[in-house]
Design a protein around this motif. Structure first.
Motif, PDB file in Angstrom:
ATOM      1  N   PHE A 266      36.637  48.095  47.012  1.00  0.00           N
ATOM      2  CA  PHE A 266      36.976  46.945  46.178  1.00  0.00           C
ATOM      3  C   PHE A 266      38.305  46.326  46.562  1.00  0.00           C
ATOM      4  O   PHE A 266      38.934  45.655  45.749  1.00  0.00           O
ATOM      5  N   GLN A 267      38.720  46.544  47.767  1.00  0.00           N
ATOM      6  CA  GLN A 267      39.983  45.951  48.183  1.00  0.00           C
ATOM      7  C   GLN A 267      39.930  44.443  48.002  1.00  0.00           C
ATOM      8  O   GLN A 267      39.011  43.786  48.483  1.00  0.00           O
ATOM      9  N   GLU A 271      42.582  44.771  40.940  1.00  0.00           N
ATOM     10  CA  GLU A 271      43.878  45.406  41.136  1.00  0.00           C
ATOM     11  C   GLU A 271      43.630  46.894  41.308  1.00  0.00           C
ATOM     12  O   GLU A 271      43.673  47.666  40.351  1.00  0.00           O
ATOM     13  N   ALA A 272      43.334  47.247  42.532  1.00  0.00           N
ATOM     14  CA  ALA A 272      42.855  48.605  42.802  1.00  0.00           C
ATOM     15  C   ALA A 272      43.862  49.645  42.331  1.00  0.00           C
ATOM     16  O   ALA A 272      43.487  50.656  41.751  1.00  0.00           O
ATOM     17  N   GLU A 273      45.113  49.350  42.570  1.00  0.00           N
ATOM     18  CA  GLU A 273      46.123  50.349  42.295  1.00  0.00           C
ATOM     19  C   GLU A 273      46.106  50.773  40.822  1.00  0.00           C
ATOM     20  O   GLU A 273      45.999  51.944  40.505  1.00  0.00           O
ATOM     21  N   VAL A 352      33.605  49.925  37.797  1.00  0.00           N
ATOM     22  CA  VAL A 352      32.513  49.463  38.648  1.00  0.00           C
ATOM     23  C   VAL A 352      31.876  48.195  38.078  1.00  0.00           C
ATOM     24  O   VAL A 352      31.621  47.228  38.799  1.00  0.00           O
ATOM     25  N   LEU A 353      31.651  48.221  36.771  1.00  0.00           N
ATOM     26  CA  LEU A 353      30.908  47.108  36.186  1.00  0.00           C
ATOM     27  C   LEU A 353      31.716  45.816  36.135  1.00  0.00           C
ATOM     28  O   LEU A 353      31.162  44.728  36.092  1.00  0.00           O
ATOM     29  N   LEU A 359      37.207  36.896  43.427  1.00  0.00           N
ATOM     30  CA  LEU A 359      38.477  37.384  43.944  1.00  0.00           C
ATOM     31  C   LEU A 359      39.472  37.544  42.814  1.00  0.00           C
ATOM     32  O   LEU A 359      39.504  36.760  41.871  1.00  0.00           O
ATOM     33  N   SER A 360      40.244  38.564  42.948  1.00  0.00           N
ATOM     34  CA  SER A 360      41.265  38.784  41.942  1.00  0.00           C
ATOM     35  C   SER A 360      42.378  37.755  42.142  1.00  0.00           C
ATOM     36  O   SER A 360      42.820  37.503  43.258  1.00  0.00           O
TER      37      SER A 360
END
Lengths: 899, 445
Positions: A266-267, A271-273, A352-353, A359-360
């Motif tokens: 999901f890069q 906001e993956a972090e 996930v959902l 795009l973020s």
């Protein structure tokens, strides 16, 4: 010696050794001759299975000589098999292994226990290096799995078997790591699953290596076709230790692994972090060491190396497989008490959902278009896995979901709002259904609005199909009213959006109209099921705002669904491919089920579409042999209680005296029953709202007396004022017309005084309890007399009305009898009770007048048929009042004359 | 085994009798229960809130396991707890405090999940609706409130709602003594009793009073007929009145409107009532320390148990797992995990712990026995066999592999044969040559 032995029939025990011997002779390969036709083996298998050739048991006692014979034939069979297994020719060896597996399954317990270890050794040899045929290996794995499955039934040799199973683990792992064939892997994993299932402690020592082997297979993504078996095996693995820690550790490892993969996948899309940290924070308490990575430390080096060159596809595939594994771990039963980390699981599902490919905002887009395109193409699958995982969580934690329920609901509703793909919507509906059913009213209040608005949109097309059909209960205007403005706006955004101008005569046919996709039948089925659940659980509490719309929608959908005829189930079966798809039958069934729920769900007034619903069920019931018919029969049974509300006292009275009110009242008094107010629909049929009613003394048979009460009330308050008190003149005129029209009666004038008497009595009846009592009794006679006719036609004494009985007496009974059959058959179906009684009264009246002279029976029947249904009741009353006045002769005089 | 358990506000322990045989079981020691303060948690153990002297500010809740008479676990909540109930799964214990707060504990971890201010005065009784999503609570000030447990746990929804409860009924003028609710999910009824000598029937779906019944005496206990035809009201005058719900009632009743009869034994006040599973035996506890079992059909007493000299204030009918079953299952677990699984959960915590919000322990699920039943274990080999046969017939790669193997073997064997024949030929040849040569030699010699 046994060559010429006789056997009696198919079931004769003497047949079995003969059959077995001829199988050995003709079908089972041997060392000498080449083995040309492998398909012969399936004949052998089916013969052995069908006839129980290896069972060595018989229902009745048999001659030990025959048993001996059978036994020796089985000995020969096994000898041959063992010979085959050690054969050098791979095909013969294969045949021997397969048949040995069959023998494990089929032979008698004694024989099995005596020789299983020999068989085990033989089979074990086949999965070890010298043999190299894939076929042989796969077959040996399957046969070994069957051996252990059978062994699991014998608890007394558990220790021994566990040590055997322990010997097997290393070779199986070797198969997994060394071999290159997918089929062999599958066989090996199946065997492993059987062993973990039945003899978990044998795997205990090899726990880490098993985990590493399976995880490496899942991670490598090499085995596509059977990967779910690996996943299943991994989920089962903690059972081999059977304690809380290993389960939790496994789940923790998997979750962390999923999380890491999600970071990669999901890069740029989220906001993956922060998301990732949230999961980790819940999983690993601060200050604690994170667990070793999934599959052991060795794996870590491998995966980190691979990570750089790993394709996106592989990552996404892995994520979905690991989520499936979580789901399996949650749903499989586990022998120890475990703590399910609900919070991290929910956070993960939410993570996930919530990714939908957009795009973020806060991040610079550093995804290529290709990458994004790919992720978007794979996202639905991922979402499906996420929803499955959510289902697993809900199923596992049951009532303990309570503290998290609000979170789950918020997550789901938000997702539902955006979710537009059919498969996903079906899944969301099914989760909503589970939540509703398991959590009850409280949940219904939360979910009602969401379920209703989505279902309205999804069922829109089918509901509109009836626009022009005038017979259906909804007009076009009404169905437009189904959509509240806010939903109308939104539905254009979904793929189910289906604007009003474009709907034509869609009807029940699932076809695209003007190129617009319409909601797939599976989604509609799921929506109906969700509505059914909602109505089942929360139809009454705070449902005013949606209940009316839903009721209308459901009757419309059910009517439309059945308009094109009921689906042919057989046809569906032919159309079906392997995977279960939602068919028209399912849809019709779902529509009917939801309709039943809508009719039965508590409401304050009579369900508005009751009669349409009944008609539908009645029609559906005629589809003999289908699921629809089965369900319709059930629905009619359930609705019967709605028609005849029961307040059953604790005392049980003898069933023989219990008056059977069955059908007669159903059709005769529907209006009166329901028009008498709310009380029939409320849980308190009478008087609980503070109303005081004058009731007869309650006796034991309260159901019965409540019926009397009801009737007397309807008689006194509804029918008499309606029909009789309107005007005496009219009444007498009507009566006169009736008799003149029907019978050409001359005694019209003399009937008048009786008619005039009647209203007076009715007046008194409204106030006088005693008179109501008599009215009640008369009604009971109506019911009873019908019964009497059916059961004891001869016994007229049962009728307790003195006024009627006195003049007729027993004298007439014999004469009346021959008439009765005819009378009953001629009586119209819809008003059995009334004409039956009136005819009887008429008959008696006739008898009384004719002084028990034999009367031509056709006269009686002619009289009955001539009575109009609606007027029948009036006639009864009239005659009753006449009877009390003893003024028959006039009427009776008329009857013979009418002929 | 269906057992009657009863407790008393004076220390007489918790009595336990087999309902059908009448045999007394173990008596669990040192219990002085509050009214409505005895519950059975998921058929696993007994729990009771204790009356304590007013000097200590905290309350006491005790656990007993089925097979030991001693108290096994003691918890000390922040304030005295009066009524106590558990859900049928035995995952939660809900208690009503003397301040009017309701406490919601998770049994397995002992955590206090929620504490909310429910009433202005002490809560007197609690009841869960049949789908266990609504909680009905009664208080000393006569107020009855219906709570949706989802709402209680939904902080966001709670803020948006006008009031945290679903309904609040304030028609009772004095202390509410008992509340029960019937079947029917959202369409169920609630029957409440109060010291104002009335019982009131409420509709859950409408949130309205349906019927108010005046009794000759204060009603302390209410039990619903499982068919909801009538309800039974235990009064302080020692009678159990039968009041009509669906049943007919005549105005000429001697006790008053809607009261259609009574069960009477000329005893002291009835304090608690419970129905057996079959819905026919009605168990009542009395102030005189006895427990009577009535047959609701015949309205006769079928059994009398005696617990104490003092009054009884709690009676329950519960299904209790059989002794042997209980122990073997525990043993099998122990042997499986080689670890002793503690039979009773940890004590209930005193406060809502905000710090472990992060490390939130999640749901604790009860052990399930995996279905190792041979009946649902599929046998594989015949399935594999058919698959392989079809593969063979279609000559797939694996099948041809085997075919090749076979042919190779055949070939090898043939080669061996050839070799053998060759050797034999050579032998024969040699022999013949030798023979001939030998003959020659002999001849020449």
């Amino acid at each position: 010696m046994a060559v010429f032995e006789h056997f009696q029939n198919l079931y004769d025990i003497r047949l079995k050794p003969r059959l077995l011997r001829s199988l050995i002779r003709d079908r089972v390969p041997d060392e000498k001759h080449p083995f040309s036709k492998p398909s012969e083996l399936s004949i052998v298998v089916s013969a052995v299975k069908n006839h129980g050739l290896l069972s060595e048991s018989s229902r009745e006692a048999v001659d030990p000589k025959h048993m001996e014979n059978w036994k020796s034939s089985i000995d020969a069979w096994i000898e041959r098999l063992l010979l085959l297994v050690s054969s050098k020719m791979p095909d013969k060896c294969w045949a021997g292994i397969c048949l040995l597996g069959l023998t494990c399954q089929e032979c008698s317990s004694d024989r099995f226990l005596a020789s299983y270890s020999v068989w085990f050794q033989k089979l074990l040899a086949q999965i070890q290096p010298p043999s190299d045929s894939h076929f042989v290996k796969v077959a040996s794995c399957a046969s070994l799995a069957d051996l252990f499955t059978r062994l699991s039934g014998f608890s007394n040799i558990k220790k021994d078997v566990t040590s055997h199973a322990g010997k097997l683990i290393q070779p199986v792992l070797k198969l997994l790591t060394d071999d290159s064939s997918g089929a062999v892997w599958e066989g090996a994993v199946d065997l492993l699953c059987s062993i973990i299932n039945f003899f978990p402690s044998s795997v205990h020592r090899h726990y880490e290596s098993v985990e590493a082997a399976i995880v490496s297979k899942i991670m490598s993504g090499k085995c596509d076709s059977n990967i779910s078996k690996f996943v299943h095996c991994l989920a089962l693995l903690p059972r081999s230790k059977g304690d809380e820690d290993s389960w939790s550790l496994m789940l923790q490892k998997i979750l962390i692994s999923i999380n890491v993969d999600l970071n990669d996948a999901f890069q740029g899309l989220e906001e993956a972090e922060t998301k990732s940290n949230e999961v980790i924070k819940h999983l690993v308490p601060p200050g604690k060491e994170p667990p070793p990575p999934l599959g052991g430390n060795k794996m870590q080096g491998e995966t980190s190396n691979q990570a750089t060159e790993m394709s996106e596809q592989l990552i996404l595939h892995r994520i979905s497989m690991l989520m499936l594994c979580c789901c399996r771990m949650l749903t499989n039963p586990y022998p120890a008490q475990v703590i399910v980390p609900v919070r991290p699981l929910l956070v993960l599902v939410g993570r996930v959902l919530m990714v939908d490919g957009s795009l973020s905002q806060s991040l610079l887009p550093f995804l290529t278009v290709m990458q994004r395109e790919f992720i978007c193409s794979e996202l639905p699958l991922l979402h499906l896995c996420g929803l499955d995982l959510l289902t697993g969580i809900i199923k596992r934690v049951r009532s303990q979901l309570l503290p998290h329920a609000a979170d789950v609901v918020r997550l789901l509703t938000e997702y539902f709002r955006r979710c537009a793909l059919p498969a996903l919507r079906v899944k969301v509906y099914s989760i909503l259904r589970i939540l509703l059913i398991s959590m009850g009213v409280g949940m219904a209040q939360y979910l009602a609005q969401e379920v209703v608005s989505n279902a309205l949109v999804d069922l829109d097309s089918i509901a509109h199909g009836c626009g022009e059909a005038s017979s259906t209960p909804c007009s076009k205007a009404a169905s437009e009213g189904l959509l509240l403005p806010s939903y109308r706006k939104r539905k254009h955004g979904t793929i189910t959006g289906f604007s009003e101008e474009q709907q034509g005569g869609v009807g029940t046919e699932m076809e695209a109209v003007k190129g617009k996709p319409i909601t797939p039948i599976a989604v509609q089925t799921a929506a109906l099921q969700a509505l059914e659940a909602l109505l089942t659980v929360g139809g009454a509490l705070r449902s005013e705002c949606w209940r009316q719309n839903v009721d209308l929608l459901l009757i419309t959908v059910a009517t439309n669904a059945s308009n094109g005829g009921w689906a042919n189930e057989e046809k569906d079966i032919f159309l079906l491919s392997d995977e279960p798809t939602s068919t028209r039958t399912d849809f019709q069934l779902a529509a009917l089920r939801a309709l039943l729920a809508s009719l039965l769900s508590p409401a304050r007034v009579r369900p508005p579409y009751l009669s349409q619903g009944l008609e539908l069920f009645r029609r559906g019931k005629q589809e003999t042999g289908t699921k629809v018919a089965e369900f319709c029969a059930h629905a009619l049974l359930a609705l019967e209680v709605l028609m005849h509300p029961r307040a059953l006292p604790l005392v049980n009275f003898p069933s023989g005296d219990h008056p059977d009110f069955g059908q007669g009242f159903n059709c005769k008094f529907p209006k009166n029953i329901f028009s008498s107010g709310l009380k029939n629909n409320s849980p308190f049929p009478r008087g609980i709202l503070g109303k005081d009613e004058i009731e007869p003394e309650s006796n034991d048979d309260e159901l019965y007396s409540s019926w009397l009460g009801n009737d007397e009330e309807t008689e006194a308050s509804a029918s008499i004022p309606d029909k009789h008190l309107e005007s005496r003149q009219e009444l007498s005129e009507k009566d006169g017309r009736l008799s003149t029209e029907d019978h050409q009666a001359e005694k019209h004038p003399s009937d008048l005084p009786a008619g005039a008497q009647f209203p007076k009595e009715g007046d008194r009846g409204a106030t006088d309890a005693a008179h109501m009592e008599t009215g009640g009794i008369k009604d009971s006679i109506m019911a009873q007399s019908e019964r009497v006719q059916e059961i004891i036609p001869n016994n007229d004494v049962r009728l307790q009305d003195k006024d009627v009985m006195v003049p007729t007496g027993d004298l007439t009974a014999n004469v009346v009898e021959p008439n009765k059959g005819k009378i009953e058959s001629s009586g119209s179906d819809s008003s059995k009770a009334t004409p039956a009684l009136s005819s009887e009264i008429n008959n008696k009246v006739l008898m009384a007048a004719a002084d028990a002279n034999a009367l031509p029976s056709d006269q009686g029947s002619l009289l009955t048929t001539s009575i109009v249904i609606e007027k029948g009741k009036k006639l009864v009353l009239e005659y009753n009042s006449d009877a009390s006045k003893d003024s028959f002769p006039d009427i009776v005089d008329g009857e013979p004359d009418s002929d | 085994m269906e057992v009657v358990i009863a407790s008393s506000p004076v220390d007489a322990g918790i009595g336990c009798w087999d309902l059908h045989s009448g045999a007394e079981q173990l008596r669990y020691r040192s219990c002085t229960s509050t009214p409505h303060g005895l519950a059975c948690v998921g058929q696993r153990f007994l729990v009771s809130s204790q009356l304590r002297d007013s000097s200590s500010s905290s309350g006491t809740i005790l656990y007993w396991s089925w097979n030991k008479p001693q108290v096994e676990v003691k918890s000390f909540p922040a304030e005295p707890i009066h009524p106590l109930i558990s859900n049928s799964d035995g995952t939660y214990i809900i208690g009503g405090g003397s301040s009017g707060a309701i406490y919601f504990w998770e049994v397995a971890s002992g955590r206090l999940l929620k504490r909310w201010h429910a009433h202005y005065r002490a809560a007197t009784c609690l009841f869960l609706s049949d789908d266990e999503s609504l909680l009905v609570s009664g208080a000393e000030d006569g107020c009855i409130r219906v709570w949706s447990l989802f709402m209680v746990f939904d902080d966001i929804g709670m803020e948006m709602a006008k009031h945290p409860y679903e309904y609040s009924f304030s028609e009772h003028t004095l202390r509410v003594t008992d509340v029960v609710s019937g079947y029917g999910g959202c369409n169920a009824i609630i029957v409440s009793a109060s010291e104002d000598r009335t019982c009131k029937v409420w509709s859950l779906s409408r949130g309205k009073l349906l019927r108010s019944i005046d009794f000759p005496s204060i009603i302390d206990a209410v039990a619903l007929d499982p068919g909801e035809h009538v309800f039974y009201a235990g009064a302080r005058d020692g009678k159990i009145y039968i009041a009509a719900l669906n049943a007919e009632s005549t105005p000429s009743n001697i006790y008053g409107k809607h009261i259609i009869g009574s069960l009477s034994d000329n005893s002291k006040g009835v304090t608690c009532l419970a129905f057996s599973m079959d819905g026919i035996l009605l168990v009542s506890g009395s102030e005189d320390g006895t427990i009577r079992v009535w047959d609701a059909k015949t309205r006769n007493i079928v059994r009398i148990f005696r617990l104490a000299k003092g009054p009884i204030n709690n009676v329950l009918v519960v299904r209790r797992p059989l002794y042997s079953n209980f122990q073997t299952s525990a043993n099998s677990h122990a042997s499986l995990s080689r670890r002793h699984v503690p039979l009773l959960p940890p004590p209930l915590s005193k406060y809502v712990n905000s710090t472990d919000e992060i490390v939130d322990s999640g749901a604790i699920t009860v052990p399930q026995t995996p279905s190792s039943d041979i009946m649902d274990a599929p046998y594989l080999s015949s399935h594999v066999l058919t698959k392989q046969i079809s593969e063979l017939q279609q000559q797939s790669s694996a099948a041809t592999g085997m075919e090749v193997d076979r042919l190779k073997l055949d070939c090898k064997r043939s080669l061996e044969m050839v070799q053998k024949w060759k050797e034999m030929f050579a032998d024969l040849h040699k022999f013949c040559v030798d023979e001939l040569l030998g003959n020659d030699q002999t001849q020449t010699q």
